[in-house]
Design a protein around this motif. Structure first.
Motif, mmCIF file in Angstrom:
data_model
loop_
_atom_site.group_PDB
_atom_site.id
_atom_site.type_symbol
_atom_site.label_atom_id
_atom_site.label_comp_id
_atom_site.label_asym_id
_atom_site.label_seq_id
_atom_site.Cartn_x
_atom_site.Cartn_y
_atom_site.Cartn_z
ATOM 1 N N ALA A 192 -11.305 72.940 39.018
ATOM 2 C CA ALA A 192 -9.940 72.966 39.291
ATOM 3 C C ALA A 192 -10.555 73.355 41.286
ATOM 4 C CB ALA A 192 -9.578 74.588 38.753
ATOM 5 N N LEU A 193 -11.049 74.043 41.283
ATOM 6 C CA LEU A 193 -11.708 74.954 42.883
ATOM 7 C C LEU A 193 -12.049 73.655 43.164
ATOM 8 C CD1 LEU A 193 -13.316 78.379 43.040
ATOM 9 C CD2 LEU A 193 -10.907 78.006 44.475
ATOM 10 N N ALA A 194 -12.737 72.888 42.659
ATOM 11 C CA ALA A 194 -13.322 71.308 43.085
ATOM 12 C C ALA A 194 -12.398 70.570 43.781
ATOM 13 C CB ALA A 194 -14.330 70.979 42.203
ATOM 14 N N ARG A 195 -11.312 70.405 42.620
ATOM 15 C CA ARG A 195 -10.041 69.303 42.622
ATOM 16 C C ARG A 195 -9.469 69.872 43.549
ATOM 17 N NH1 ARG A 195 -7.553 67.753 37.680
ATOM 18 N NH2 ARG A 195 -6.378 65.654 38.629
ATOM 19 N N ASP A 196 -9.401 71.211 44.010
ATOM 20 C CA ASP A 196 -8.244 71.271 44.998
ATOM 21 C C ASP A 196 -8.609 71.890 46.050
ATOM 22 O OD1 ASP A 196 -5.696 72.735 46.578
ATOM 23 O OD2 ASP A 196 -7.285 74.495 46.500
ATOM 24 N N LEU A 197 -10.025 71.511 46.341
ATOM 25 C CA LEU A 197 -10.460 71.304 48.006
ATOM 26 C C LEU A 197 -11.152 69.837 47.989
ATOM 27 C CD1 LEU A 197 -13.417 74.788 47.928
ATOM 28 C CD2 LEU A 197 -11.198 74.657 48.624
ATOM 29 N N TYR A 198 -11.885 69.259 47.101
ATOM 30 C CA TYR A 198 -12.017 67.921 47.789
ATOM 31 C C TYR A 198 -11.301 66.907 46.946
ATOM 32 C CZ TYR A 198 -15.071 71.152 50.096
ATOM 33 O OH TYR A 198 -15.787 72.465 50.512
ATOM 34 N N PRO A 241 -14.706 79.650 24.922
ATOM 35 C CA PRO A 241 -15.554 80.669 25.763
ATOM 36 C C PRO A 241 -14.647 81.490 26.908
ATOM 37 C CG PRO A 241 -16.871 79.072 24.630
ATOM 38 C CD PRO A 241 -15.938 78.326 24.759
ATOM 39 N N LEU A 242 -15.454 82.423 27.039
ATOM 40 C CA LEU A 242 -14.665 83.309 28.773
ATOM 41 C C LEU A 242 -15.257 82.723 29.436
ATOM 42 C CD1 LEU A 242 -14.956 86.927 27.596
ATOM 43 C CD2 LEU A 242 -12.771 85.391 27.611
ATOM 44 N N ASP A 243 -14.415 81.442 30.598
ATOM 45 C CA ASP A 243 -15.145 81.752 32.004
ATOM 46 C C ASP A 243 -15.788 82.361 32.402
ATOM 47 O OD1 ASP A 243 -15.501 79.996 33.768
ATOM 48 O OD2 ASP A 243 -13.517 79.052 34.148
ATOM 49 N N LEU A 244 -16.783 82.560 32.735
ATOM 50 C CA LEU A 244 -17.634 83.412 33.450
ATOM 51 C C LEU A 244 -17.683 83.664 35.306
ATOM 52 C CD1 LEU A 244 -20.260 85.128 30.761
ATOM 53 C CD2 LEU A 244 -17.744 85.639 31.048
ATOM 54 N N TRP A 245 -17.419 81.843 35.301
ATOM 55 C CA TRP A 245 -17.434 81.493 36.795
ATOM 56 C C TRP A 245 -16.156 82.240 37.365
ATOM 57 C CZ3 TRP A 245 -21.346 81.960 38.709
ATOM 58 C CH2 TRP A 245 -23.082 80.891 38.134
ATOM 59 N N HIS A 246 -15.104 82.455 36.389
ATOM 60 C CA HIS A 246 -13.576 82.806 37.049
ATOM 61 C C HIS A 246 -13.585 83.271 38.781
ATOM 62 C CE1 HIS A 246 -9.019 82.640 36.696
ATOM 63 N NE2 HIS A 246 -8.641 84.271 36.956
ATOM 64 N N HIS A 247 -14.050 83.932 38.775
ATOM 65 C CA HIS A 247 -13.922 84.668 39.864
ATOM 66 C C HIS A 247 -14.949 84.660 41.507
ATOM 67 C CE1 HIS A 247 -11.326 88.054 38.364
ATOM 68 N NE2 HIS A 247 -12.266 87.687 37.211
ATOM 69 N N TYR A 248 -15.320 83.649 40.713
ATOM 70 C CA TYR A 248 -16.968 83.295 42.102
ATOM 71 C C TYR A 248 -16.398 82.194 43.083
ATOM 72 C CZ TYR A 248 -21.533 81.088 43.728
ATOM 73 O OH TYR A 248 -22.193 80.738 44.437
ATOM 74 N N GLY A 249 -16.270 82.181 44.220
ATOM 75 C CA GLY A 249 -15.886 81.410 45.032
ATOM 76 C C GLY A 249 -14.331 81.547 45.588
ATOM 77 N N ARG A 250 -13.327 82.139 44.655
ATOM 78 C CA ARG A 250 -12.484 82.260 44.889
ATOM 79 C C ARG A 250 -12.024 82.479 46.476
ATOM 80 N NH1 ARG A 250 -9.385 81.323 40.262
ATOM 81 N NH2 ARG A 250 -7.605 82.619 40.726
ATOM 82 N N ALA A 251 -12.419 83.818 46.737
ATOM 83 C CA ALA A 251 -12.010 84.291 47.768
ATOM 84 C C ALA A 251 -12.252 83.205 49.341
ATOM 85 C CB ALA A 251 -13.268 84.947 48.217
ATOM 86 N N ARG A 252 -13.440 83.019 49.040
ATOM 87 C CA ARG A 252 -14.000 81.382 49.626
ATOM 88 C C ARG A 252 -12.817 80.167 50.187
ATOM 89 N NH1 ARG A 252 -19.170 78.170 50.526
ATOM 90 N NH2 ARG A 252 -19.190 77.117 52.004
ATOM 91 N N ALA A 253 -12.705 79.775 48.871
ATOM 92 C CA ALA A 253 -11.889 78.682 48.543
ATOM 93 C C ALA A 253 -10.555 79.047 49.456
ATOM 94 C CB ALA A 253 -11.780 78.571 47.518
ATOM 95 N N SER A 254 -10.036 80.221 49.648
ATOM 96 C CA SER A 254 -8.359 80.805 50.373
ATOM 97 C C SER A 254 -8.250 80.419 51.541
ATOM 98 C CB SER A 254 -8.211 81.730 50.332
ATOM 99 O OG SER A 254 -8.986 82.977 50.451
ATOM 100 N N SER A 255 -9.782 81.198 51.967
ATOM 101 C CA SER A 255 -9.956 80.553 53.536
ATOM 102 C C SER A 255 -10.581 79.411 54.388
ATOM 103 C CB SER A 255 -10.103 81.937 54.226
ATOM 104 O OG SER A 255 -11.698 82.208 53.898
ATOM 105 N N ASP A 256 -11.872 79.036 53.778
ATOM 106 C CA ASP A 256 -12.848 78.216 54.042
ATOM 107 C C ASP A 256 -12.160 76.547 52.992
ATOM 108 O OD1 ASP A 256 -14.401 76.225 54.992
ATOM 109 O OD2 ASP A 256 -16.279 77.885 53.844
ATOM 110 N N ARG A 257 -11.629 75.418 53.108
ATOM 111 C CA ARG A 257 -12.240 74.268 52.438
ATOM 112 C C ARG A 257 -12.164 72.946 53.635
ATOM 113 N NH1 ARG A 257 -7.337 74.926 49.452
ATOM 114 N NH2 ARG A 257 -6.900 72.925 49.345
ATOM 115 N N ALA A 258 -13.012 73.674 54.556
ATOM 116 C CA ALA A 258 -14.130 72.179 55.326
ATOM 117 C C ALA A 258 -14.858 71.611 54.154
ATOM 118 C CB ALA A 258 -14.389 72.375 56.383
#
Length: 230
Positions: A84-90, A5-22
């Motif tokens: 992947a975002l979760a693993r990268d951030l935390y 299935p297409l990952d329909l959450w692909h874009h969600y939160g990506r911009a924030r993750a690039s600047s807010d890693r806290a």
């Protein structure tokens, strides 16, 4: 032959993750994430095994792990991008924060009696068939375990929540940016109560929290609390 299935959450939160890693300083249940009660709704989670259902980038899970001393929080999400975002951030919070890439209901089915607390902040409860997810959640909890979830009290824009167990198709984007839709369940309190009862939960309560400020995308938040019988 099956297709992924297409990952329909692909874009969600990506911009924030690039600047807010806290790790977030606060845990908020409400739609606007700007006010209202916090993690205290979960009770004392010290030493408990907890799961975030539809964790996204795992920001709520990271807050719990760093500030409330659970034994472990499993941040479950079916989206490969969000995982992947979760693993990268935390990822540095492992093993107390464990990121899990899986369909939530399937994961819960495979771990009966494994969790003390389950929670969802506009997560899996909103985007999964509730007649499938809620029984799996009840089975995954230990006796006396707690489920807490926040969900929309009505549709964005003000339309009333559904009076039956049916979903709406809401706008989404494919990884390539094409417009599509995904299902979302926005149900009235009485419907959620009936579903929780049918899934085997007891001590069911639902609170409605209005937004701190009105706007075109503001919404009431429903906070659902229920226990697996002891």
């Amino acid at each position: 032959m099956t297709t992924t299935p297409l990952d329909l959450w692909h874009h969600y939160g990506r911009a924030r993750a690039s600047s807010d890693r806290a790790v977030p300083l606060a845990f908020s249940w409400v739609w606007a994430q700007d006010t209202g009660p916090g993690a205290e709704i979960l009770g004392d989670v010290t030493g408990l095994v907890v799961a975030d259902l539809g964790a996204g980038a795992a920001r709520h899970a990271a807050h719990l792990v760093t500030r409330h001393a659970p034994a472990r929080v499993d941040a479950i999400d079916s989206s490969s991008t969000q995982h992947a975002l979760a693993r990268d951030l935390y990822g540095h919070l492992s093993p107390r924060l464990r990121t899990v890439h899986a369909d939530t209901a399937e994961h819960l089915d495979g771990h009966p009696g494994s969790y003390d607390v389950l929670y969802s902040v506009f997560g899996s409860l909103d985007f999964s068939e509730p007649r499938r997810l809620l029984p799996a959640a009840a089975r995954a909890l230990r006796p006396g375990g707690l489920l807490v979830a926040s969900t929309l009290g009505h549709y964005l824009g003000g339309a009333a929540a559904e009076v039956d167990v049916q979903h709406a198709e809401i706008p989404a984007r494919t990884p390539d940016g094409d417009a599509t839709t995904m299902p979302r369940w926005v149900l009235q309190e009485t419907v959620w109560t009936k579903l929780l009862n049918e899934a085997g939960f007891t001590q069911i309560s639902i609170d409605r929290l209005p937004p701190a400020a009105s706007g075109p995308r503001s919404a009431d938040t429903l906070i659902l609390r229920a226990h697996r019988p002891s």
